[in-house]
Write a protein that holds these residues in place. Structure first.
Motif, PDB file in Angstrom:
ATOM      1  N   MET A   1       0.826  -1.200   0.000  1.00  0.00           N
ATOM      2  CA  MET A   1       0.000   0.000   0.000  1.00  0.00           C
ATOM      3  C   MET A   1       0.869   1.264   0.000  1.00  0.00           C
ATOM      4  SD  MET A   1      -3.032  -1.033  -0.315  1.00  0.00           S
ATOM      5  CE  MET A   1      -3.886   0.504  -0.045  1.00  0.00           C
ATOM      6  N   GLU A   2       2.007   1.199   0.693  1.00  0.00           N
ATOM      7  CA  GLU A   2       2.905   2.359   0.692  1.00  0.00           C
ATOM      8  C   GLU A   2       3.471   2.611  -0.699  1.00  0.00           C
ATOM      9  OE1 GLU A   2       5.946   1.960   3.625  1.00  0.00           O
ATOM     10  OE2 GLU A   2       4.532   1.877   5.293  1.00  0.00           O
ATOM     11  N   ASP A   3       3.843   1.528  -1.393  1.00  0.00           N
ATOM     12  CA  ASP A   3       4.370   1.670  -2.746  1.00  0.00           C
ATOM     13  C   ASP A   3       3.308   2.252  -3.685  1.00  0.00           C
ATOM     14  OD1 ASP A   3       6.760   0.642  -1.920  1.00  0.00           O
ATOM     15  OD2 ASP A   3       6.432  -1.367  -2.740  1.00  0.00           O
ATOM     16  N   LEU A   4       2.076   1.779  -3.542  1.00  0.00           N
ATOM     17  CA  LEU A   4       0.979   2.278  -4.373  1.00  0.00           C
ATOM     18  C   LEU A   4       0.763   3.767  -4.125  1.00  0.00           C
ATOM     19  CD1 LEU A   4      -1.421   1.988  -6.299  1.00  0.00           C
ATOM     20  CD2 LEU A   4      -2.795   1.211  -4.342  1.00  0.00           C
ATOM     21  N   GLU A   5       0.720   4.157  -2.880  1.00  0.00           N
ATOM     22  CA  GLU A   5       0.507   5.569  -2.553  1.00  0.00           C
ATOM     23  C   GLU A   5       1.649   6.431  -3.068  1.00  0.00           C
ATOM     24  OE1 GLU A   5      -1.036   9.088  -1.373  1.00  0.00           O
ATOM     25  OE2 GLU A   5      -2.043   7.139  -1.548  1.00  0.00           O
ATOM     26  N   ASN A   6       2.877   5.912  -2.975  1.00  0.00           N
ATOM     27  CA  ASN A   6       4.025   6.648  -3.503  1.00  0.00           C
ATOM     28  C   ASN A   6       3.890   6.839  -5.005  1.00  0.00           C
ATOM     29  OD1 ASN A   6       6.922   7.676  -3.187  1.00  0.00           O
ATOM     30  ND2 ASN A   6       7.195   6.067  -4.706  1.00  0.00           N
ATOM     31  N   GLU A   7       3.507   5.776  -5.712  1.00  0.00           N
ATOM     32  CA  GLU A   7       3.378   5.874  -7.169  1.00  0.00           C
ATOM     33  C   GLU A   7       2.263   6.831  -7.567  1.00  0.00           C
ATOM     34  OE1 GLU A   7       3.757   3.054 -11.096  1.00  0.00           O
ATOM     35  OE2 GLU A   7       3.180   2.110  -9.203  1.00  0.00           O
ATOM     36  N   LYS A  25      -7.017   7.407 -13.702  1.00  0.00           N
ATOM     37  CA  LYS A  25      -7.487   7.667 -12.343  1.00  0.00           C
ATOM     38  C   LYS A  25      -6.721   6.793 -11.359  1.00  0.00           C
ATOM     39  CE  LYS A  25     -11.397   4.420 -12.537  1.00  0.00           C
ATOM     40  NZ  LYS A  25     -12.852   4.267 -12.420  1.00  0.00           N
ATOM     41  N   THR A  26      -6.766   7.207 -10.108  1.00  0.00           N
ATOM     42  CA  THR A  26      -6.113   6.459  -9.038  1.00  0.00           C
ATOM     43  C   THR A  26      -7.096   6.262  -7.889  1.00  0.00           C
ATOM     44  OG1 THR A  26      -5.297   8.462  -7.923  1.00  0.00           O
ATOM     45  CG2 THR A  26      -3.872   7.488  -9.610  1.00  0.00           C
ATOM     46  N   SER A  27      -6.851   5.228  -7.121  1.00  0.00           N
ATOM     47  CA  SER A  27      -7.668   4.976  -5.933  1.00  0.00           C
ATOM     48  C   SER A  27      -6.842   4.150  -4.959  1.00  0.00           C
ATOM     49  CB  SER A  27      -8.950   4.222  -6.306  1.00  0.00           C
ATOM     50  OG  SER A  27      -8.642   2.866  -6.617  1.00  0.00           O
ATOM     51  N   GLN A  28      -7.418   3.846  -3.825  1.00  0.00           N
ATOM     52  CA  GLN A  28      -6.719   3.009  -2.848  1.00  0.00           C
ATOM     53  C   GLN A  28      -6.508   1.590  -3.354  1.00  0.00           C
ATOM     54  OE1 GLN A  28      -9.064   2.385   0.702  1.00  0.00           O
ATOM     55  NE2 GLN A  28     -10.982   2.315  -0.457  1.00  0.00           N
TER      56      GLN A  28
END
Length: 198
Positions: A1-7, A25-28
């Motif tokens: 999840m941290e990697d996703l949020e960083n990207e 678009k992006t989401s959690q």
């Protein structure tokens, strides 16, 4: 999840750029990107070698895109053929999962994040340029073994490839910014009549 949020944050900072895959678009749960046809590593391995005009276009695009990324105070980190996608005949940088968001007031030329700096980024850029110029897949990622900068005799000869002198300078760590690489690429190709006006 941290990697996703960083990207996600990297895509937001980079914004729209013709050399970066479009982010819808992006989401959690993930990131929705434009659907590309193939990655550059597969394309080089499966496609016949084209005219220099296509190589010139792609090499210029990759350099211009990395220049934009650095101007937005981001280190890509994982600069590799597999992370450059082919979309409608154009190369698009696509994977920022390992990228580093630098503070916006950072001087990229002197920034260092655990050994990642502008010379390392340009070193790997040189491999991408060499792969396109020679139309062969070269896999590389230095510094994993902790041995530091590779020996210069470990690189292939660049005398007979497009932009060979520039690629060799990337490998020798002679550039202090991607903008300097960009200036030399554009100047060399324009002098040879190989770079179309934009």
């Amino acid at each position: 999840m941290e990697d996703l949020e960083n990207e996600i944050q990297v895509f937001k900072r980079l914004g729209c750029h013709k050399g970066i895959i479009h982010c819808y678009k992006t989401s959690q749960y993930g990131i929705e990107l434009a659907r590309a046809q193939e990655d550059l590593e597969s394309y080089l391995g499966n496609s016949p070698e084209p005219e220099d005009s296509l190589k010139v276009n792609w090499m210029s695009s990759v350099v211009d895109t990395l220049s934009h990324v650095h101007s937005r105070k981001v280190f890509v980190d994982d600069i590799a053929l597999r992370n450059i996608l082919i979309l409608d005949g154009q190369v698009q940088l696509a994977d920022f999962g390992q990228s580093v968001l630098l503070p916006l007031d950072t001087d990229v030329a002197s920034a260092d994040d655990k050994g990642l700096n502008v010379q390392v980024e340009i070193l790997h850029l040189g491999w991408v340029l060499y792969s396109i110029a020679s139309w062969k897949v070269y896999k590389y990622y230095f510094f994993d073994d902790g041995l530091g900068w590779p020996e210069l005799d470990s690189f292939p000869h660049t005398d007979d490839v497009l932009c060979g002198g520039i690629i060799a300078k990337c490998w020798r760590g002679e550039y202090t910014s991607v903008d300097h690489v960009k200036e030399e690429v554009h100047s060399l190709l324009a002098s040879q009549g190989k770079l179309s006006k934009r």
